[in-house]
Motif scaffolding. Structure first.
Motif, PDB file in Angstrom:
ATOM      1  N   GLN A  87       0.836  -1.204   0.000  1.00  0.00           N
ATOM      2  CA  GLN A  87       0.000   0.000   0.000  1.00  0.00           C
ATOM      3  C   GLN A  87       0.871   1.255   0.000  1.00  0.00           C
ATOM      4  O   GLN A  87       0.625   2.197  -0.763  1.00  0.00           O
ATOM      5  N   VAL A  88       1.883   1.288   0.863  1.00  0.00           N
ATOM      6  CA  VAL A  88       2.779   2.444   0.917  1.00  0.00           C
ATOM      7  C   VAL A  88       3.525   2.590  -0.408  1.00  0.00           C
ATOM      8  O   VAL A  88       3.704   3.698  -0.929  1.00  0.00           O
ATOM      9  N   ALA A  89       3.950   1.457  -0.969  1.00  0.00           N
ATOM     10  CA  ALA A  89       4.730   1.479  -2.213  1.00  0.00           C
ATOM     11  C   ALA A  89       3.922   2.014  -3.396  1.00  0.00           C
ATOM     12  O   ALA A  89       4.501   2.457  -4.395  1.00  0.00           O
ATOM     13  N   CYS A  90       2.603   2.001  -3.282  1.00  0.00           N
ATOM     14  CA  CYS A  90       1.763   2.510  -4.374  1.00  0.00           C
ATOM     15  C   CYS A  90       1.609   4.032  -4.318  1.00  0.00           C
ATOM     16  O   CYS A  90       0.812   4.592  -5.066  1.00  0.00           O
ATOM     17  N   GLY A  91       2.373   4.697  -3.463  1.00  0.00           N
ATOM     18  CA  GLY A  91       2.195   6.129  -3.267  1.00  0.00           C
ATOM     19  C   GLY A  91       2.869   7.016  -4.284  1.00  0.00           C
ATOM     20  O   GLY A  91       3.046   8.205  -4.020  1.00  0.00           O
ATOM     21  N   GLN A  92       3.284   6.473  -5.441  1.00  0.00           N
ATOM     22  CA  GLN A  92       3.855   7.274  -6.521  1.00  0.00           C
ATOM     23  C   GLN A  92       5.176   7.938  -6.142  1.00  0.00           C
ATOM     24  O   GLN A  92       5.518   9.004  -6.634  1.00  0.00           O
ATOM     25  N   ASP A  93       5.936   7.330  -5.259  1.00  0.00           N
ATOM     26  CA  ASP A  93       7.255   7.848  -4.897  1.00  0.00           C
ATOM     27  C   ASP A  93       8.187   6.653  -4.780  1.00  0.00           C
ATOM     28  O   ASP A  93       8.019   5.801  -3.906  1.00  0.00           O
ATOM     29  N   VAL A  94       9.181   6.576  -5.669  1.00  0.00           N
ATOM     30  CA  VAL A  94      10.064   5.418  -5.724  1.00  0.00           C
ATOM     31  C   VAL A  94      10.840   5.258  -4.421  1.00  0.00           C
ATOM     32  O   VAL A  94      11.008   4.141  -3.914  1.00  0.00           O
ATOM     33  N   ARG A  95      11.326   6.353  -3.865  1.00  0.00           N
ATOM     34  CA  ARG A  95      12.109   6.253  -2.638  1.00  0.00           C
ATOM     35  C   ARG A  95      11.272   5.729  -1.475  1.00  0.00           C
ATOM     36  O   ARG A  95      11.706   4.874  -0.710  1.00  0.00           O
ATOM     37  N   HIS A 104      19.531  -2.195   5.674  1.00  0.00           N
ATOM     38  CA  HIS A 104      19.109  -2.262   7.073  1.00  0.00           C
ATOM     39  C   HIS A 104      18.400  -1.007   7.555  1.00  0.00           C
ATOM     40  O   HIS A 104      17.761  -1.031   8.606  1.00  0.00           O
ATOM     41  N   THR A 105      18.535   0.098   6.839  1.00  0.00           N
ATOM     42  CA  THR A 105      17.946   1.365   7.270  1.00  0.00           C
ATOM     43  C   THR A 105      17.384   2.101   6.063  1.00  0.00           C
ATOM     44  O   THR A 105      17.725   1.794   4.903  1.00  0.00           O
ATOM     45  N   ALA A 106      16.553   3.100   6.350  1.00  0.00           N
ATOM     46  CA  ALA A 106      16.028   3.936   5.270  1.00  0.00           C
ATOM     47  C   ALA A 106      17.171   4.634   4.534  1.00  0.00           C
ATOM     48  O   ALA A 106      17.137   4.771   3.304  1.00  0.00           O
ATOM     49  N   ALA A 107      18.199   5.068   5.261  1.00  0.00           N
ATOM     50  CA  ALA A 107      19.325   5.752   4.624  1.00  0.00           C
ATOM     51  C   ALA A 107      20.012   4.849   3.611  1.00  0.00           C
ATOM     52  O   ALA A 107      20.418   5.301   2.529  1.00  0.00           O
ATOM     53  N   GLU A 108      20.152   3.559   3.923  1.00  0.00           N
ATOM     54  CA  GLU A 108      20.797   2.636   2.991  1.00  0.00           C
ATOM     55  C   GLU A 108      19.947   2.422   1.742  1.00  0.00           C
ATOM     56  O   GLU A 108      20.471   2.299   0.629  1.00  0.00           O
ATOM     57  N   SER A 109      18.630   2.385   1.912  1.00  0.00           N
ATOM     58  CA  SER A 109      17.746   2.272   0.750  1.00  0.00           C
ATOM     59  C   SER A 109      17.871   3.516  -0.131  1.00  0.00           C
ATOM     60  O   SER A 109      17.929   3.412  -1.370  1.00  0.00           O
ATOM     61  N   LEU A 110      17.909   4.685   0.479  1.00  0.00           N
ATOM     62  CA  LEU A 110      18.028   5.927  -0.281  1.00  0.00           C
ATOM     63  C   LEU A 110      19.373   6.014  -0.982  1.00  0.00           C
ATOM     64  O   LEU A 110      19.476   6.553  -2.098  1.00  0.00           O
ATOM     65  N   LEU A 111      20.426   5.503  -0.367  1.00  0.00           N
ATOM     66  CA  LEU A 111      21.734   5.458  -1.026  1.00  0.00           C
ATOM     67  C   LEU A 111      21.662   4.606  -2.285  1.00  0.00           C
ATOM     68  O   LEU A 111      22.166   5.004  -3.349  1.00  0.00           O
ATOM     69  N   ARG A 112      21.033   3.444  -2.189  1.00  0.00           N
ATOM     70  CA  ARG A 112      20.913   2.578  -3.370  1.00  0.00           C
ATOM     71  C   ARG A 112      20.115   3.265  -4.468  1.00  0.00           C
ATOM     72  O   ARG A 112      20.443   3.164  -5.650  1.00  0.00           O
ATOM     73  N   GLN A 113      19.056   3.994  -4.081  1.00  0.00           N
ATOM     74  CA  GLN A 113      18.266   4.690  -5.094  1.00  0.00           C
ATOM     75  C   GLN A 113      19.099   5.757  -5.791  1.00  0.00           C
ATOM     76  O   GLN A 113      18.993   5.932  -7.016  1.00  0.00           O
ATOM     77  N   PRO A 155      16.187  13.555  -1.936  1.00  0.00           N
ATOM     78  CA  PRO A 155      16.010  14.000  -3.322  1.00  0.00           C
ATOM     79  C   PRO A 155      16.761  15.257  -3.737  1.00  0.00           C
ATOM     80  O   PRO A 155      17.309  15.319  -4.840  1.00  0.00           O
ATOM     81  N   ARG A 156      16.822  16.262  -2.879  1.00  0.00           N
ATOM     82  CA  ARG A 156      17.434  17.526  -3.285  1.00  0.00           C
ATOM     83  C   ARG A 156      18.908  17.369  -3.631  1.00  0.00           C
ATOM     84  O   ARG A 156      19.431  18.095  -4.489  1.00  0.00           O
ATOM     85  N   ARG A 157      19.608  16.420  -2.997  1.00  0.00           N
ATOM     86  CA  ARG A 157      21.047  16.273  -3.206  1.00  0.00           C
ATOM     87  C   ARG A 157      21.446  14.919  -3.770  1.00  0.00           C
ATOM     88  O   ARG A 157      22.634  14.670  -4.006  1.00  0.00           O
TER      89      ARG A 157
END
Length: 327
Positions: free
Chosen positions: A146-154, A202-211, A298-300
């Motif tokens: 459900q969260v993943a369907c929110g139109q935001d890849v990150r 393991h963390t949101a930061a690591e997911s954002l790094l991969r993105q 996203p900004r950086r």
């Protein structure tokens, strides 16, 4: 402990207007306590003690808010959904609106939004379970989708990575959800992100790094990449690594230094230890890219991805190609 504190404890951290009236308060006394900073209004007719709120982080406050929403409805009439359910299951989230509680109606009630609560009608195939905290919520893998369907890849990658990492869903379950709910708005993008999801984040930061790395066109990295000494003993598990290019990446999350504190240490001790660890990694002929949490948002993220791409190329040239040339 006074009677209001006892009432709040019984509720799980909050009191309702009806609780205070039953204790002999009036609406005027409630308003006076709010004005004096002795009570904090968290939503319509719902209050919490300021000292309790001060001890909670954003997601804990959201769960308190969610618990207070459920308390106003008949048991069994609704369950948490979307990011409210994800947080109740302990999943990591990013960039969700913690001011809004999402619930799925289990009764004939209609979908609507009111007073910081978004009511969703019950959807066929969405299962409801009890979370470890005792709150009814849609199943963890369904909440993640459900969260993943929110139109935001990150946002999608963070919650799907977390579901896999915590073992609250496996890839087959996420793929099954992707097929079952393919008619949902935003499900096409969510299905694509399911393929990228990795339990090694393991963390949101690591997911954002991969993105950030995906968007920079870098090769797909290995998560939790090990670096060993000359005896073959692993001394560092890095957030991501590119073994072919002899390069690793690390992201310093918001809580990293506090999480890694040992007894008697402060944050500076963690920084020094991390520096020594990085030096050891470099002595094993690996380049290292570091990023802060802010640098993968996203900004950086674009600039960060380009920087890592440049550093990856340097490591490939110095360590991999250099070794091949010497050989």
């Amino acid at each position: 402990m006074n009677e209001v504190e006892l009432a709040a404890r019984e509720r799980g951290g909050f009191v309702l207007r009806s609780d205070l009236l039953a204790l002999g308060w009036s609406d005027q006394s409630i308003a006076a306590h709010v004005m004096a900073g002795l009570l904090t209004r968290i939503r319509v007719g719902t209050y919490a003690l300021p000292q309790v709120l001060a001890s909670l982080d954003g997601e804990q406050r959201h769960l308190l808010l969610a618990r207070s929403v459920l308390a106003k409805f008949a048991p069994g009439s609704m369950a948490l959904s979307h990011h409210s359910a994800a947080i109740a299951h302990g999943l990591a989230t990013w960039a969700v609106d913690l001011r809004v509680v999402h619930v799925m109606r289990l009764d004939p009630g209609s979908a609507r939004s009111e007073s910081g609560v978004h009511h969703h009608r019950r959807l066929d195939g969405v299962e409801v379970v009890e979370t470890p905290s005792g709150l009814p919520a849609v199943r963890a893998d369904h909440a993640a989708f459900q969260v993943a369907c929110g139109q935001d890849v990150r946002r999608a990658l963070v919650v799907l990575d977390s579901a896999l990492h915590l073992g609250l869903a496996d890839r087959a379950a996420l793929q099954e959800a992707a097929g079952r709910f393919r008619g949902w708005h935003g499900s096409r993008m969510a299905r694509l992100v399911v393929r990228r999801a990795d339990p090694g984040a393991h963390t949101a930061a690591e997911s954002l790094l991969r993105q950030a790395c995906f968007e920079a066109g870098l090769p797909i990295p290995v998560t939790q990449f090990p670096v060993a000494d000359d005896r073959g003993e692993v001394f560092a598990w890095t957030d991501v690594g590119w073994p072919e290019q002899r390069h690793v990446g690390e992201v310093d999350g918001r809580r990293k230094y506090w999480r890694d504190l040992r007894p008697g240490e402060d944050a500076s001790d963690v920084v020094v230890r991390e520096k020594h660890r990085e030096d050891r990694i470099r002595r094993r002929d690996f380049g290292v890219s570091r990023a802060t949490f802010a640098e993968v948002t996203p900004r950086r993220a674009g600039a960060t991805g380009r920087r890592i791409a440049h550093e990856l190329e340097q490591s490939d040239r110095i360590y991999r190609r250099g070794r091949r040339h010497i050989a």
